[in-house]
Design an enzyme around this catalytic site. Structure first.
Site, PDB file in Angstrom:
ATOM      1  CD1 TRP A 196      42.643   9.891  24.905  1.00 36.60           C
ATOM      2  CD2 TRP A 196      42.917  11.834  23.842  1.00 36.60           C
ATOM      3  NE1 TRP A 196      41.772  10.799  25.451  1.00 36.60           N
ATOM      4  CE2 TRP A 196      41.911  11.994  24.826  1.00 36.60           C
ATOM      5  CE3 TRP A 196      43.239  12.929  23.043  1.00 36.60           C
ATOM      6  CZ2 TRP A 196      41.237  13.208  25.030  1.00 36.60           C
ATOM      7  CZ3 TRP A 196      42.575  14.141  23.251  1.00 36.60           C
ATOM      8  CH2 TRP A 196      41.599  14.267  24.230  1.00 36.60           C
ATOM      9  CG  ASP A 242      49.608  10.761  24.863  1.00 33.82           C
ATOM     10  OD1 ASP A 242      49.787  11.072  26.059  1.00 33.82           O
ATOM     11  OD2 ASP A 242      48.572  11.055  24.229  1.00 33.82           O
ATOM     12  CE  LYS A 274      44.651  13.100  30.956  1.00 33.16           C
ATOM     13  NZ  LYS A 274      43.341  13.668  30.815  1.00 33.16           N
TER      14      LYS A 274
HETATM   15  N1  PMP Z   1      46.385  12.158  25.185  1.00 35.41           N
HETATM   16  C1  PMP Z   1      45.708  11.571  26.179  1.00 35.41           C
HETATM   17  C2  PMP Z   1      46.007  10.133  26.493  1.00 35.41           C
HETATM   18  C3  PMP Z   1      44.770  12.288  26.911  1.00 35.41           C
HETATM   19  O1  PMP Z   1      44.090  11.707  27.902  1.00 35.41           O
HETATM   20  C4  PMP Z   1      44.529  13.638  26.603  1.00 35.41           C
HETATM   21  C5  PMP Z   1      43.533  14.495  27.365  1.00 35.41           C
HETATM   22  N2  PMP Z   1      42.570  13.895  28.058  1.00 35.41           N
HETATM   23  C6  PMP Z   1      45.238  14.208  25.549  1.00 35.41           C
HETATM   24  C7  PMP Z   1      46.153  13.438  24.872  1.00 35.41           C
HETATM   25  C8  PMP Z   1      45.036  15.634  25.159  1.00 35.41           C
HETATM   26  O2  PMP Z   1      45.521  16.438  26.173  1.00 35.41           O
HETATM   27  P1  PMP Z   1      45.272  18.008  26.239  1.00 35.41           P
HETATM   28  O3  PMP Z   1      43.795  18.211  26.330  1.00 35.41           O
HETATM   29  O4  PMP Z   1      46.007  18.415  27.459  1.00 35.41           O
HETATM   30  O5  PMP Z   1      45.841  18.600  25.009  1.00 35.41           O
END
Ligand code: PMP
Length: 377
Positions: free
Chosen positions: A105, A189, A213
């Protein structure tokens, strides 16, 4: 009583049953107004109340200081990967931003930011990185704060405080002055451990999280940002993604994801009934300890994340004999334990044990791990 299997999905993930039941009972007629929340104008008095209570409850749960905005946005944390630089990289004229890379991520955030300015890596736990001079398995640990190299004129420093896929968590955020970067705001994030533990807003200037989550369904992204960071968007920033516009309009610059905000609001009220973030943190610690200590004692399963960096929310683990993976997953489903398959980039298994997954579910998982080992070990 409703019997449902235990759900270990990484997200969208388990929601509290009480919240789903309340939403079901209010589905066609919210509080006697004769409309579903989905059918209401976002500007009407009913939805305004829902939104205002959601923000007030969230502020109370996290102790959000008054000099921070709480924004309900769309596009997920993925859109924030662009929205953050679009709003912040122009704030001090340097055009620079620094990123800490600790897994999939944060790497995605770093890659997207490169479209908007001069982006550097402040620290990494990738294949080339070392910890105390020694190479490690990539993305299984968090770089020590004293090894971070932050440019003092960076417009911000970004990190992902819980890598959902790798299962690496870092919550002991430093004071930026101790890094020689007192003017650099920390942007976090926190998507996959948001509301699972307290947040220190004296350390972070911005925290964002996709809701799906711990906070609610997919569709709403929570952004909590120090007010002085708002109002510096690049001219090319889409108006709907300019924090100044969103803040000025009370998150109603355009039609917000009304139903997702409503469900998130019910989750916030549920969390208050559990005793708030401190109480849920204690429960999360107990759940994580039970699972990791079982894995560590076992010679059949293994957790590869460094003990000091292990996530309380996402627990990747492996069967030492990976030829048993398919049997493990199908027998788990038959035993009522759902969505335990690891992310394809890591393999193995992953148990996500978010706020709405009770200790009872973790105990059921541990019993299954024991039972499977007895039969196949
Ligand atoms: N950052 C983290 C830590 C995540 O776990 C996720 C999704 N699992 C995202 C970003 C991306 O999120 P989204 O799919 O809602 O754009």
């Amino acid at each position: 009583m409703v019997m449902r299997p235990w759900n270990f999905s990484a997200g969208p993930s388990a929601l509290p049953l009480e919240v789903l039941q309340q939403a079901a009972s209010e589905m066609t007629d919210w509080h006697g107004c004769g409309m579903s929340v989905m059918e209401m104008s976002h500007r009407g008095k009913q939805f305004t109340q829902i939104r205002d209570e959601a923000e007030a409850d969230l502020r109370e749960l996290l102790g959000v200081p008054d000099d921070f905005e709480v924004l309900f946005m769309q596009g997920g944390a993925t859109a924030e990967n662009a929205i953050v630089p679009l709003n912040l990289i122009g704030r001090n004229g340097s055009g620079k931003a620094d990123y800490i890379l600790t897994g999939i991520w944060s790497n995605k955030s770093h890659k997207e930011a490169q479209r908007y300015g001069d982006i550097a890596i402040a620290a990494s736990s990738g294949a080339e990185a070392t910890l105390d001079g020694v190479k490690q398995d990539p993305w299984t640990w968090f770089p020590k704060v004293q090894d971070w190299k932050v440019r003092p004129d960076a417009a911000y420093l970004h990190l992902c405080s819980n890598e959902t896929i790798g299962g690496v968590e870092f919550a002991d955020w430093p004071d930026m002055a101790s890094l020689g970067a007192a003017q650099v705001p920390l942007v976090v994030d926190a998507s996959s451990h948001f509301l699972s533990r307290p947040i220190d807003f004296s350390k972070a200037s911005m925290v964002y999280a996709g809701a799906q989550k711990n906070a609610g369904p997919a569709g709403v992204t929570v952004v909590i940002i120090r007010k002085e960071l708002v109002g510096h968007a690049l001219p090319v920033c889409p108006s709907a993604f300019d924090y100044a516009n969103v803040a000025a309009a009370g998150s109603m610059f355009n039609t917000p994801p009304t139903y997702a905000i409503y469900i998130a609001g019910l989750v916030f009220k549920w969390l208050k009934r559990q005793g708030g973030v401190a109480a849920i943190q204690a429960a999360n610690i107990a759940k994580a300890q039970a699972l990791y200590s079982y894995l560590d004692d076992s010679r059949f399963y293994v957790s590869r994340v460094h003990a000091a960096s292990r996530s309380r929310m996402n627990v990747p683990f492996f069967l030492r004999d990976e030829s048993l993976n398919a049997a493990f997953l199908s027998e788990a489903e038959a035993a009522g334990l759902m969505q335990l398959k690891g992310h394809k980039s890591v393999g193995g298994m992953r148990a996500s044990i978010y706020n709405a997954v009770p200790l009872e579910a973790v105990q059921a998982l541990i019993s299954y791990l024991q039972d499977f080992e007895r039969r196949h070990g």
